[in-house]
Design an enzyme around this catalytic site. Sequence first.
Site, PDB file in Angstrom:
ATOM      1  N   ASP A 182      -1.909   1.430   8.559  1.00 15.99           N
ATOM      2  CA  ASP A 182      -1.945   0.105   6.980  1.00 15.99           C
ATOM      3  C   ASP A 182      -2.813  -0.968   7.737  1.00 15.99           C
ATOM      4  OD1 ASP A 182      -1.499  -2.061   5.449  1.00 15.99           O
ATOM      5  OD2 ASP A 182       0.433  -2.318   5.905  1.00 15.99           O
ATOM      6  N   LYS A 242     -10.667  -8.204   5.235  1.00 23.12           N
ATOM      7  CA  LYS A 242     -10.493  -7.279   4.157  1.00 23.12           C
ATOM      8  C   LYS A 242     -11.078  -7.689   2.741  1.00 23.12           C
ATOM      9  CE  LYS A 242      -6.831  -4.284   2.430  1.00 23.12           C
ATOM     10  NZ  LYS A 242      -5.310  -3.885   2.775  1.00 23.12           N
ATOM     11  N   GLU A 293      -1.866   1.842  -0.941  1.00 23.20           N
ATOM     12  CA  GLU A 293      -0.856   1.054  -0.516  1.00 23.20           C
ATOM     13  C   GLU A 293       0.562   1.462  -1.041  1.00 23.20           C
ATOM     14  OE1 GLU A 293      -2.475  -2.654   0.219  1.00 23.20           O
ATOM     15  OE2 GLU A 293      -3.683  -1.612   1.974  1.00 23.20           O
ATOM     16  N   ASP A 325       3.401  -4.723  -5.054  1.00 27.05           N
ATOM     17  CA  ASP A 325       2.828  -4.824  -3.787  1.00 27.05           C
ATOM     18  C   ASP A 325       2.287  -6.142  -3.686  1.00 27.05           C
ATOM     19  OD1 ASP A 325       1.558  -4.734  -1.330  1.00 27.05           O
ATOM     20  OD2 ASP A 325       1.047  -2.655  -1.602  1.00 27.05           O
TER      21      ASP A 325
END
Lengths: 612, 176
Positions: free
Chosen positions: A19, A76, A175, A197
């Site tokens: 992850d 990210k 994810e 999420d």
Amino acid sequence: MSTFQIDFGESTSRIVGIDLGTTNSLVAVMDLTGPRILSGIVPSVVSVAESGDVIAGAEAREMLLTDPERTVYSVKRLMGRGVADIQEELKLFPFRVATGSDAVLQLQLGDRLFTPPEISGHILRKLKLDAEAALGEPVTQAVITVPAYFNDTQRQATKDAGRIAGLEVLRLVNEPTAAALAYGLDKRKQGIIAVYDFGGGTFDISILRLQDGIFEVLATNGDTHLGGDDIDNLLLKIALEDIAFEWGEDISGKNDAVQLLRRGVIDAKEQLSFVPASTIDLHYGPRRYRREITRELFDKLITPIVDRTLAPCRACIHDAGVTVEQIDEVVMVGGSTRIPLVRSAVENLFRSRPHTELNPDEVVALGAAVQAGILAGSVQDQLLLDVTPLSLGIETMGGLVSKLIHRNSTIPASATEQFTTGVDGQRNVLIHVVQGERELVKDCRSLARFDLKDIAPMPAGMARIEVRFLIDANGILSVTARDVRTGKEHSVEVKPSYGLTDDQVEAMILESFEKAEADFKERQVREARVESDTILAATEKARRNPAYDALTADERAAIERSVNELLVVYHGDDYLLIRSKIDQLNDATQSLAETMMNTAVSGALKGTKIDA
Amino acid sequence: MQFYQSLGVEPKLSLDPDDLKKRFYDQSRLWHPDRFSRSSAAQQQQALDMTALINDAFRTLRDPVARAEYFLKQNGMELSKEAPPELLEEVFDLNMALEELRGGDDSARPQLIDAQSRFESMRSQIDAALAESFANYDASQDPKILDDIRAALNRRRYVSNLLREVEKELNVHVSN
């Protein structure tokens, strides 16, 4: 003489699940009993030390306070993006974009330049090393998770990061889907679930149907630039203004102070999930700033941010073709779902209490490990059918988009389109591929320009070139072209609109991969030597034990020989050879060890006094 | 009829959705690239191509309209793109009302809401007629029925476009 053979062939090594988060990253692996986390949370922070060494993880996060100029977090947000797209980001995050970053975005840390995939590569490399240490074997293959709403370029950048870290990325998995895999394995086998999420920097909503071991994603939606980061930045901005008023000094230009305050803001935010009021606390030099913040005020401040997650949820429910009543469960993933306001907003929208019993920080990595198990063949009864989050189209006359593959199509998916020439004797046809839902090219994301070259000269409209667009199981596009008349494969030259070319990635891989290989070998050699020291010292000591003299001549000779052979290979750099000699010595000393053990036990018993 | 073949179903216009889904799942289990991650490059490519085909097939065949369009094309019939003449007067009135609403005249709203529900019921009538034609064609294989289906598909697309237009305007110009 027995030698110890370890098969390090790639086909049998384990595939890890990673992850790669905005704030934190984790690595997990599939065991016989299920997925398990391999080591602690690795903060997604990278720093360059004065020595030039690149540091990733918890140590780098500390350097954010002492060396903010040489440290970067939340990278990210920059994956797969160009300088023009990140202007908003630059206002809120201390990214130091290197000058001349027009073609490829580069960040400056100290005196060195890094692309976002290289920085992510350092985080991945840290995870790889942690995994190798935990497993005691090299790790070369991985499943890496990405936000479901990541576009082609962002996915490609993530894959590049893996390659740079020396990992073969066997699959990118979304994810929320990964979370559903972990959840489905554990809790529910049938029904329709929604995964909400809300992480550090991205938001995803996915709706899946679980049936007979198939995890079919019905629809997905989201925002790749919405997360806990935005809440932090909001509070940070307020606190900075507050401090400027209270101290009569604007500290927003002082990076170390800002990072210290940011840490304080995050602490206060996290506490507010459990207590009705907390305090933003900053000690900077001789001065101190304290501001109490109630949950009521906090809720009011973050309502606009939380509300931004609701429109994607509604769109996703619509696209999935289900009603709210048909959704059996809502699973909460990501650290930001700990916020009570987020939970109540989700409960209101889905009209049911969301599931929060899974650790929202770990469930994605665990799901990635399950997917790794599926790829390795150790998990046979589960299968994931995911979708592409965005429609794929090509530019047509007047800057309009002609859609070829619609969003929420199950991947792999393909589309074929015929192209021809518009002018007599035309040799090239340029195809512009975009991703997005809007009707105009300028409102969509440019992915790449494909040049169909070397078309035989003929009158306009006579050429027939069939182009096949294929989105693979990672959500990444590839293009092939064929001349319909000749059946010949046509060359397609790809110019990615953003991101790295293959050559650039290759160069970065070469640099880091060699380094990583060397690192792994060096550590293995070091560990083998430490083990040798231990067994040699133990053997030396045992030779002085009466049990040694009781051995047969052959047994003593075998021990002598094994000791000498181990000493010969000790300073070499072949750790497998050292280990085989350790094992050989272990075997040779086995009966000696047993005799000594028995003697020790009987000796210990003799010395025991039994009280009457 | 590659889409039908890839899922192992008879090339019919009427399909049982549950059966189709089951076959889709079965074929996915067999061919998904996840099952071939350690196979040769050639096998991986084959799995990728097969799965893309299976997915494209399921996406097309599960939707009755997309399925019928595919069926007609496979039978060498081009889809018509002309406006159905029986709808022309309707379209004329509708465009007037849309113009009025765009111009800020809210009095056109009731007419548009009325048109919206009329188009919706028109579309469900077409859908019901299509389902009937599907069954008739499957039973008789009478090519004349394919012509009817083609006309119905054309009408349906036209009505859907009108409906989308009306809904868009009603949503943009929300009444105060």
